[in-house]
Design an enzyme around this catalytic site. Structure first.
Site, PDB file in Angstrom:
ATOM      1  N   SER A 155      17.588  46.871  52.245  1.00 60.58           N
ATOM      2  CA  SER A 155      17.532  45.644  51.488  1.00 60.58           C
ATOM      3  C   SER A 155      17.071  44.233  52.107  1.00 60.58           C
ATOM      4  CB  SER A 155      18.906  45.145  50.548  1.00 60.58           C
ATOM      5  OG  SER A 155      19.772  45.229  51.572  1.00 60.58           O
ATOM      6  N   LYS A 156      17.230  44.055  53.374  1.00 62.69           N
ATOM      7  CA  LYS A 156      16.872  42.712  53.879  1.00 62.69           C
ATOM      8  C   LYS A 156      15.309  42.526  54.202  1.00 62.69           C
ATOM      9  CE  LYS A 156      17.935  39.523  57.575  1.00 62.69           C
ATOM     10  NZ  LYS A 156      18.539  38.926  58.725  1.00 62.69           N
ATOM     11  N   GLU A 204      23.618  53.300  47.081  1.00 61.25           N
ATOM     12  CA  GLU A 204      23.015  54.711  46.669  1.00 61.25           C
ATOM     13  C   GLU A 204      24.231  55.906  46.936  1.00 61.25           C
ATOM     14  OE1 GLU A 204      19.658  51.999  47.492  1.00 61.25           O
ATOM     15  OE2 GLU A 204      21.543  52.727  48.530  1.00 61.25           O
ATOM     16  N   ASP A 237      30.436  44.489  48.657  1.00 58.00           N
ATOM     17  CA  ASP A 237      29.382  44.765  47.611  1.00 58.00           C
ATOM     18  C   ASP A 237      30.251  44.917  46.260  1.00 58.00           C
ATOM     19  OD1 ASP A 237      27.012  44.913  49.014  1.00 58.00           O
ATOM     20  OD2 ASP A 237      27.587  46.882  49.789  1.00 58.00           O
ATOM     21  N   VAL A 297      14.432  52.022  50.775  1.00 63.55           N
ATOM     22  CA  VAL A 297      13.905  50.511  51.457  1.00 63.55           C
ATOM     23  C   VAL A 297      15.150  49.792  51.866  1.00 63.55           C
ATOM     24  CG1 VAL A 297      12.616  48.536  51.700  1.00 63.55           C
ATOM     25  CG2 VAL A 297      11.790  50.502  50.715  1.00 63.55           C
ATOM     26  N   CYS A 316      29.311  46.693  52.747  1.00 68.57           N
ATOM     27  CA  CYS A 316      28.014  47.242  53.538  1.00 68.57           C
ATOM     28  C   CYS A 316      28.267  48.015  54.851  1.00 68.57           C
ATOM     29  CB  CYS A 316      27.038  46.075  53.940  1.00 68.57           C
ATOM     30  SG  CYS A 316      25.642  46.349  54.938  1.00 68.57           S
ATOM     31  N   ARG A 363      22.276  40.320  46.115  1.00 68.39           N
ATOM     32  CA  ARG A 363      22.494  39.491  47.287  1.00 68.39           C
ATOM     33  C   ARG A 363      21.107  39.469  48.107  1.00 68.39           C
ATOM     34  NH1 ARG A 363      25.209  43.090  51.554  1.00 68.39           N
ATOM     35  NH2 ARG A 363      27.107  42.755  50.549  1.00 68.39           N
ATOM     36  N   GLY A 364      20.797  38.323  48.619  1.00 62.73           N
ATOM     37  CA  GLY A 364      19.332  37.970  48.860  1.00 62.73           C
ATOM     38  C   GLY A 364      18.389  37.972  47.821  1.00 62.73           C
TER      39      GLY A 364
END
Length: 274
Positions: A82-83, A221, A188, A80, A181, A249-250
């Site tokens: 991430s945001k 990943e 990251d 999924v 990213c 993050r987030g």
């Protein structure tokens, strides 16, 4: 769906009413094709996600909070983005649920559907926060080495191992992992632990190799899977496990684990930087 189609790096409207459609799945196959991983995986493992910004309303309208830990199988067809995960969890904020069990079951159902595989989930209410203390990776720190580094894109040729000598078993780690990213270019930051049985890996070469990810663009990943492949190919261990812990993050942190031998899933240790 591709990362470029996701909400990542784009202005987003935030909804506080539960909406499962916010989850944006991305096929693992796309990233794996880029590094030469076919349908038969050379490893198994899990991605551990921790979500620190989960809140909802109980039946009487009182806000509730929890920390969520997800275990996504490495053989799931999708991850999924991430945001979208953050937006999805944020949609619980003004939605009422009868109990924490209903919240857990709802999230587990939705995330499992997006990933295309059964995802494990544990919700820690405030009464259990004390269980989530800080830890660091076990093993020998590579960061103790005083060395020069000049390569900042992944280069497997940096790696070296004593292929003609007796095998050893070692656990090594570094806190100097950094990648970027692929959509936003944001850094990251992470730590990585490598446990292996086989020809002894040159410690300085391994640290330089880890440092070489510094300007690389790739999802967490994919970076861990590339490290696994490169170490297997060049250093030829019989057994190998690679575990990375990335900073959040987030409100989310992502922690991939890959191995080719029968190990229990790793502890969800939370490092100081997380």
């Amino acid at each position: 769906m591709t990362p470029e189609q996701s909400p990542l790096g784009k202005p987003s409207s935030y909804t506080e009413q539960y909406d499962a459609s916010l989850l944006f799945p991305i096929a693992r196959k796309n990233a794996r094709d880029q590094i030469g991983i076919g349908a038969t995986l050379p490893f198994f493992g899990t991605d551990i996600w921790n979500a620190y910004e989960l809140s909802w309303l109980n039946a009487r309208g009182k806000p509730q909070i929890a920390i969520a830990t997800f275990y996504v199988p490495a053989d799931s067809p999708n991850i999924v983005e991430s945001k979208s995960f953050k937006l999805y969890l944020g949609s619980f904020a003004q939605s009422s649920f009868d109990s924490i069990d209903v919240v857990r079951d709802t999230i587990k159902r939705d995330v499992s559907a997006a990933c295309g595989s059964s995802v494990s989930l544990h919700l820690y209410p405030p009464a259990e926060f004390s269980k989530l203390g800080l830890e660091e990776f076990e093993g020998t720190s590579l960061d103790r080495l005083d060395l020069d580094a000049e390569v900042y894109q992944p280069d497997a040729s940096i790696l070296k191992a004593a292929l003609d000598e007796a095998p050893v078993e070692e656990t090594l780690f570094s806190n100097l992992l950094k990648s970027n990213c692929p959509v936003t270019g944001q850094p990251d930051w992470g730590s990585v632990q490598i446990h292996y049985v086989g020809p002894q890996i040159d410690h300085a070469a391994l640290l330089r190799y880890i440092i070489s990810y510094r300007n690389h663009t790739g999802f967490h990943e994919q970076c861990v899977e590339k490290i696994f492949l490169d170490v297997m190919k060049v250093c030829q261990p019989v057994k190998l496990a690679v575990y990375a812990r990335y900073t959040r993050r987030g409100g989310l942190d992502i922690n991939p684990f890959r191995t080719n031998f029968n190990l229990p899933m790793p502890d969800n240790l939370r490092t100081a930087r997380q």
